[in-house]
Design an enzyme around this catalytic site. Structure first.
Site, PDB file in Angstrom:
ATOM      1  N   MET A   1      -8.893   8.270  -0.927  1.00 38.52           N
ATOM      2  CA  MET A   1      -9.806   8.678   0.156  1.00 38.52           C
ATOM      3  C   MET A   1     -10.296  10.100  -0.083  1.00 38.52           C
ATOM      4  SD  MET A   1      -7.794   7.247   3.484  1.00 38.52           S
ATOM      5  CE  MET A   1      -6.848   5.707   3.442  1.00 38.52           C
TER       6      MET A   1
ATOM      7  N   ASP B   1      -7.007  -6.452   3.674  1.00 40.29           N
ATOM      8  CA  ASP B   1      -6.376  -5.127   3.789  1.00 40.29           C
ATOM      9  C   ASP B   1      -6.499  -4.589   5.211  1.00 40.29           C
ATOM     10  OD1 ASP B   1      -5.428  -2.564   3.344  1.00 40.29           O
ATOM     11  OD2 ASP B   1      -7.069  -1.943   2.029  1.00 40.29           O
TER      12      ASP B   1
ATOM     13  N   SER C   1       0.850  -1.192   0.000  1.00 43.65           N
ATOM     14  CA  SER C   1       0.000   0.000   0.000  1.00 43.65           C
ATOM     15  C   SER C   1       0.882   1.236   0.000  1.00 43.65           C
ATOM     16  CB  SER C   1      -0.895   0.000   1.239  1.00 43.65           C
ATOM     17  OG  SER C   1      -1.441   1.292   1.393  1.00 43.65           O
TER      18      SER C   1
ATOM     19  N   MET D   1     -12.140   4.664  -1.419  1.00 44.12           N
ATOM     20  CA  MET D   1     -12.855   4.922  -0.164  1.00 44.12           C
ATOM     21  C   MET D   1     -13.512   6.287  -0.316  1.00 44.12           C
ATOM     22  SD  MET D   1      -9.865   3.419   2.234  1.00 44.12           S
ATOM     23  CE  MET D   1      -8.740   3.493   0.856  1.00 44.12           C
TER      24      MET D   1
ATOM     25  N   HIS E   1      -1.043  -1.264  -4.367  1.00 43.55           N
ATOM     26  CA  HIS E   1      -2.341  -0.897  -3.794  1.00 43.55           C
ATOM     27  C   HIS E   1      -2.359   0.617  -3.568  1.00 43.55           C
ATOM     28  CE1 HIS E   1      -6.026  -1.813  -1.519  1.00 43.55           C
ATOM     29  NE2 HIS E   1      -5.630  -0.921  -0.635  1.00 43.55           N
TER      30      HIS E   1
ATOM     31  N   ASP F   1      -4.574   3.757  -2.236  1.00 48.77           N
ATOM     32  CA  ASP F   1      -5.719   4.096  -1.388  1.00 48.77           C
ATOM     33  C   ASP F   1      -6.226   5.487  -1.722  1.00 48.77           C
ATOM     34  OD1 ASP F   1      -6.061   1.803   0.408  1.00 48.77           O
ATOM     35  OD2 ASP F   1      -3.986   2.237   0.962  1.00 48.77           O
TER      36      ASP F   1
ATOM     37  N   MET G   1     -11.864  -5.776   4.462  1.00 45.12           N
ATOM     38  CA  MET G   1     -11.126  -4.875   5.354  1.00 45.12           C
ATOM     39  C   MET G   1     -10.925  -5.531   6.725  1.00 45.12           C
ATOM     40  SD  MET G   1     -10.374  -2.313   3.528  1.00 45.12           S
ATOM     41  CE  MET G   1      -9.516  -1.460   4.854  1.00 45.12           C
TER      42      MET G   1
ATOM     43  N   GLY H   1      -9.260   4.256   6.397  1.00 42.94           N
ATOM     44  CA  GLY H   1      -8.992   5.667   6.666  1.00 42.94           C
ATOM     45  C   GLY H   1      -7.526   5.950   6.930  1.00 42.94           C
TER      46      GLY H   1
ATOM     47  N   HIS I   1      -8.150   1.309  -4.485  1.00 45.59           N
ATOM     48  CA  HIS I   1      -9.154   1.054  -3.450  1.00 45.59           C
ATOM     49  C   HIS I   1      -9.876   2.380  -3.208  1.00 45.59           C
ATOM     50  CE1 HIS I   1      -9.731   0.043   1.138  1.00 45.59           C
ATOM     51  NE2 HIS I   1     -10.882   0.129   0.489  1.00 45.59           N
TER      52      HIS I   1
HETATM   53  C1  DX5 Z   1      -6.641   1.683   5.148  1.00 50.18           C
HETATM   54  C2  DX5 Z   1      -6.133   1.320   3.781  1.00 50.18           C
HETATM   55  C3  DX5 Z   1      -5.047   0.324   3.795  1.00 50.18           C
HETATM   56  C4  DX5 Z   1      -3.796   0.749   4.532  1.00 50.18           C
HETATM   57  C5  DX5 Z   1      -3.087  -0.487   4.964  1.00 50.18           C
HETATM   58  O1  DX5 Z   1      -7.716   2.526   5.011  1.00 50.18           O
HETATM   59  O2  DX5 Z   1      -7.187   0.783   3.009  1.00 50.18           O
HETATM   60  O3  DX5 Z   1      -4.735  -0.096   2.477  1.00 50.18           O
HETATM   61  O4  DX5 Z   1      -2.957   1.550   3.767  1.00 50.18           O
HETATM   62  O5  DX5 Z   1      -2.039  -0.112   5.778  1.00 50.18           O
HETATM   63  P1  DX5 Z   1      -1.456  -1.068   6.907  1.00 50.18           P
HETATM   64  O6  DX5 Z   1      -0.923  -2.285   6.207  1.00 50.18           O
HETATM   65  O7  DX5 Z   1      -0.411  -0.229   7.556  1.00 50.18           O
HETATM   66  O8  DX5 Z   1      -2.597  -1.427   7.832  1.00 50.18           O
HETATM   67 ZN    ZN Z   2      -6.617  -0.101   1.056  1.00 48.18          ZN
END
Ligand code: DX5
Ligand code: ZN
Length: 220
Positions: free
Chosen positions: A36, A174, A7, A67, A32, A34, A136, A141, A65
């Site tokens: 947001m 994740d 990620s 969000m 990956h 993220d 998840m 977040g 991903h």
């Molecule tokens: C959280 C994200 C994850 C996050 C994972 O909202 O969707 O992808 O970056 O990070 P770690 O592996 O540190 O939990």
């Molecule tokens: Zn993610």
């Protein structure tokens, strides 16, 4: 076989290209990303222009991903920006089937993301239209949160749900995955393992990926 999906949220954004090259050298095939929006989750990260830039510098699979609220407005746009996989949250989309189909029609793999407290039954009708489920194991977040232990049993039930229907749907997990629990989630049925802190936490993405692969294979 499993895949590690680092990620980028936990990488050093001032040297994104180097970070991406490092995880590729470590053996990762999927990045990956993220996305947001400060609405669906209490944080704002990156969007379409960055995905377009990443596409120019790597051949790795880009996994976005989303969000965000109203993911139907943007999902196919992420495929056009260069994403190979795009997941949308079941909690965010009342017209999930339409969004998943739009992702596929744009040429991407479509995923359904599901939060820790959302029942697996909410996936049932969408599953035939999805290439993967993003389960998840933290509330989305932020990176660096602790793995919610009930995710393991949920993962086991999701694996059964998919297998019983004879579907080819992959499971991506994740949140809070590191060397201490990666073998367990693979054994329980995960195909793609997202890890942010577990990969980039020590400042060396190549080593981070290699360490995770080793921790996964020692026990499997
Ligand atoms: C959280 C994200 C994850 C996050 C994972 O909202 O969707 O992808 O970056 O990070 P770690 O592996 O540190 O939990
Ligand atoms: Zn993610």
């Amino acid at each position: 076989m499993f895949e590690i999906a680092p990620s980028l949220l936990s990488s050093d954004f001032t040297k994104l290209a180097e970070e991406i090259a490092a995880v590729g050298a470590g053996g990762a095939k999927i990045l990956h990303v993220d996305v947001m929006d400060g609405q669906f989750v209490p944080n704002i990260t990156i969007g379409l222009p960055i995905v377009k830039s990443i596409r120019r510098i790597t051949d790795l699979t880009i996994d976005c991903h989303l969000m965000i609220v109203e993911p139907n407005r943007y999902a196919a746009e992420f495929v056009r920006a260069g994403a190979n996989m795009v997941s949308v949250h079941v909690e965010a989309d009342p017209h999930l089937q339409r969004t998943l189909t739009a992702i596929r029609e744009a040429g991407g793999q479509a995923g359904i993301a599901i939060n820790p407290a959302t029942a697996l039954s909410s996936l049932e009708e969408g599953l035939p239209f999805a290439d993967f489920v993003l389960l998840m194991s933290v509330n989305p977040g932020f990176g660096g949160q602790k793995y919610i232990h009930t995710a393991t049993d949920k993962l086991r039930r999701l694996r059964r749900m998919i297998d019983e229907r004879g579907l080819p749907t992959k499971i991506e997990i994740d949140g809070g995955i590191d060397a201490s629990n990666i073998a367990k989630v693979i054994e329980t049925g995960a195909d793609i393992i997202v890890s942010g802190t577990g990969v980039f936490g020590d400042g060396d993405g190549e080593k981070g990926v290699k360490a995770l692969i080793e921790a996964a294979t020692v026990w499997t």
